[in-house]
Design an enzyme around this catalytic site. Structure first.
Site, PDB file in Angstrom:
ATOM      1  N   GLU A 143       0.789  -1.227   0.000  1.00 17.10           N
ATOM      2  CA  GLU A 143       0.000   0.000   0.000  1.00 17.10           C
ATOM      3  C   GLU A 143       0.828   1.288   0.000  1.00 17.10           C
ATOM      4  O   GLU A 143       0.905   1.996   1.023  1.00 17.10           O
ATOM      5  CB  GLU A 143      -0.966   0.003   1.191  1.00 17.10           C
ATOM      6  CG  GLU A 143      -1.914  -1.179   1.188  1.00 17.10           C
ATOM      7  CD  GLU A 143      -3.006  -1.096   2.251  1.00 17.10           C
ATOM      8  OE1 GLU A 143      -2.918  -0.224   3.137  1.00 17.10           O
ATOM      9  OE2 GLU A 143      -3.957  -1.894   2.195  1.00 17.10           O
ATOM     10  N   GLU A 191      -5.873  -8.057  -0.042  1.00 15.98           N
ATOM     11  CA  GLU A 191      -6.483  -7.876   1.282  1.00 15.98           C
ATOM     12  C   GLU A 191      -7.948  -7.529   1.106  1.00 15.98           C
ATOM     13  O   GLU A 191      -8.296  -6.722   0.249  1.00 15.98           O
ATOM     14  CB  GLU A 191      -5.844  -6.727   2.089  1.00 15.98           C
ATOM     15  CG  GLU A 191      -4.491  -7.021   2.651  1.00 15.98           C
ATOM     16  CD  GLU A 191      -3.926  -5.844   3.465  1.00 15.98           C
ATOM     17  OE1 GLU A 191      -4.707  -5.051   4.025  1.00 15.98           O
ATOM     18  OE2 GLU A 191      -2.693  -5.736   3.508  1.00 15.98           O
TER      19      GLU A 191
HETATM   20  C1  FCB Z   1      -4.738  -2.231   5.352  1.00 14.09           C
HETATM   21  C2  FCB Z   1      -3.392  -2.616   5.909  1.00 14.09           C
HETATM   22  C3  FCB Z   1      -3.438  -3.649   6.990  1.00 14.09           C
HETATM   23  C4  FCB Z   1      -4.608  -3.425   7.918  1.00 14.09           C
HETATM   24  C5  FCB Z   1      -5.874  -3.308   7.124  1.00 14.09           C
HETATM   25  C6  FCB Z   1      -7.116  -3.172   7.957  1.00 14.09           C
HETATM   26  O1  FCB Z   1      -4.683  -0.934   4.854  1.00 14.09           O
HETATM   27  O2  FCB Z   1      -2.570  -3.092   4.871  1.00 14.09           O
HETATM   28  O3  FCB Z   1      -2.204  -3.635   7.667  1.00 14.09           O
HETATM   29  O4  FCB Z   1      -4.380  -2.288   8.674  1.00 14.09           O
HETATM   30  O5  FCB Z   1      -5.796  -2.210   6.262  1.00 14.09           O
END
Ligand code: FCB
Length: 440
Positions: free
Chosen positions: A167, A351
């Protein structure tokens, strides 16, 4: 009900993701200090003044955690290496115990038939490098490439995939413009530099990984759908600006060798000298591209200097983070990546998941909302795949409840509940539902 393997194309992979600082217990095992330790030690930055000193103590409980992955019938595990655990000062001497830990972890995954998907950097910058300006300093690209090479030499022969940076938007904007994450800056010049150096470091690390013989290299972006708060042209403009610096800057830098005009309108004057000449390094060819997706935002114009916008509340149901639940946004970004940037490159949802105030009760942890969230998002992924978008896998965030950054231990994203007093792991209903859906 969760979809099952049969709802996805042949070979589609299911995984869970975690990150080093959020689970390992960073005060242990000879890791160096990181800017997250410093940020957390500063009053007011993290809820309840919590930190990553012990976290889930994954450093010592990793075998149990890998058994949990296997028990959920997952195919792949996305984990990260802590730079300061491997190189406590960020450069120079290596902490042998740190590299040994990741070495055993990779072997432990392979022994359980789980593919190791490495992220090199999930936000815990060594403090010694923060002292030198961290992401503001162009030299970070070289320091990071050296770290990548050290990890590649030790783990590279057994990895399924590798991505340099989790990210980039959070590394740059959330941490240097909004100040919500370490190093907690609110400074547009620092932001512009970090926005660029994070991609330069990505490119240098890809070169180092590839030179060390590591294959299946990718990049992981986070995306939030940006809706204009109303139908005025001003709101449309504000949402387009948000979309530019959040969703398009990084993927456009890597796949189109340019930054979006709406973002350069504000960041341009603050960019580091010579940035236009760095795209040969930034735009290294990749083998796959990852999307982290959670929510959408409503963007309104606001007075003040660029970007002159504000987030306003929207109407959809929310998670415990206060994030609106908008599964269609995930499909939107998969289609957009494929159409506008990545073409035939394999895509992964690296994710996706939700926080809920999960409590242990008789009969276990009934996180039905999480099951519904996962089902709705997986449904969007299956739909995109059926349309021909080359999405090849999906990772839940997260395996375990963990240190949720500025929110401390209060926000639970895990498939597995962690009691932070005893560190006992208890699989939630979502974990069991996933294990059933993925059974072969
Ligand atoms: C993302 C992150 C992870 C966690 C989730 C909820 O942005 O990569 O570490 O904080 O959100």
């Amino acid at each position: 009900m969760l979809p099952t393997r049969a709802d996805f194309p042949e070979g589609f992979l299911f995984g869970a993701a975690t990150s080093a600082y959020q689970i390992e217990g960073h005060a242990q095992g000879g890791a160096g200090r990181t800017h997250w330790d410093d940020f957390a030690a500063t009053p007011g930055n993290v809820a309840n003044a919590e930190n990553g000193d012990l976290a889930c103590d994954h450093l010592h409980r990793w075998q149990e955690d890998l058994d949990l992955l296997a028990g959920a019938n997952l195919d792949v595990y996305r984990f990260s290496t802590s730079w300061a655990r491997v190189m406590p000062e960020g450069r120079g001497p290596v902490n042998a115990a740190g590299l040994d830990f990741y070495d055993r972890l990779v072997d432990g995954l392979l022994a359980r038939g789980i593919r190791p998907a490495l992220t090199l950097y999930h936000w815990e910058l060594p403090s010694a490098l923060a002292d030198l300006g961290g992401w503001r300093n162009r030299d970070i690209a070289g320091w990071f490439a050296d770290f990548a090479e050290v990890v590649a030499r030790r783990l590279g022969d057994r990895l399924w995939s590798a991505a340099p940076i989790n990210e980039p938007w959070c590394v740059a904007w959330l941490s240097h413009f909004l100040g919500h994450h370490a190093p907690g800056l609110r400074d547009i010049r620092a932001t512009a530099r970090a926005m660029h150096h994070v991609l330069l470091a990505h490119g240098r690390a890809i070169q180092a990984l590839r030179a060390a013989g590591v294959g299946n290299l990718g990049a992981v972006f986070n995306f939030e759908r940006a809706f204009p708060a109303d139908d005025s042209p001003e709101a449309a403009r504000a949402a387009a600006t948000f979309d530019a610096f959040y969703n398009r800057w990084f993927i456009s830098g890597i796949f189109r060798r340019e930054y979006p005009a709406e973002a350069l309108a504000g960041l341009g004057p603050h960019m580091p000298p010579g940035w236009e000449d760095d795209f040969d390094t930034i735009a290294q060819p990749l083998d796959w591209c990852g999307a982290n997706y959670y929510t959408c935002k409503r963007i309104a114009p606001a007075p003040g200097p660029w970007p002159a916008l504000a987030e306003v509340a929207g109407p959809l149901p929310r998670t415990d983070m206060g994030w609106e639940i908008h599964p269609e946004g995930l499909g939107f970004f998969l289609r957009r990546m494929h159409r506008d940037y990545t073409g035939d490159l394999p895509l992964y949802v690296t994710e996706n998941g939700m926080a809920a105030p999960d409590r242990i009760a008789a009969g276990g942890i009934r996180d039905e909302d999480r099951i519904a969230y996962l089902a709705a998002h997986l449904g969007e992924v299956a739909k995109a795949a059926a349309e021909g978008v080359p999405v090849r896998g999906y990772f839940c965030w997260s395996l375990l409840d963990n240190f949720e950054w500025a929110f401390g231990y209060g926000k639970r994203f895990g498939l597995v509940h962690v009691d932070f007093a005893t560190l006992k792991r208890t699989p939630k209903a979502s974990y069991h539902a996933l294990a059933r859906a993925l059974a072969r």
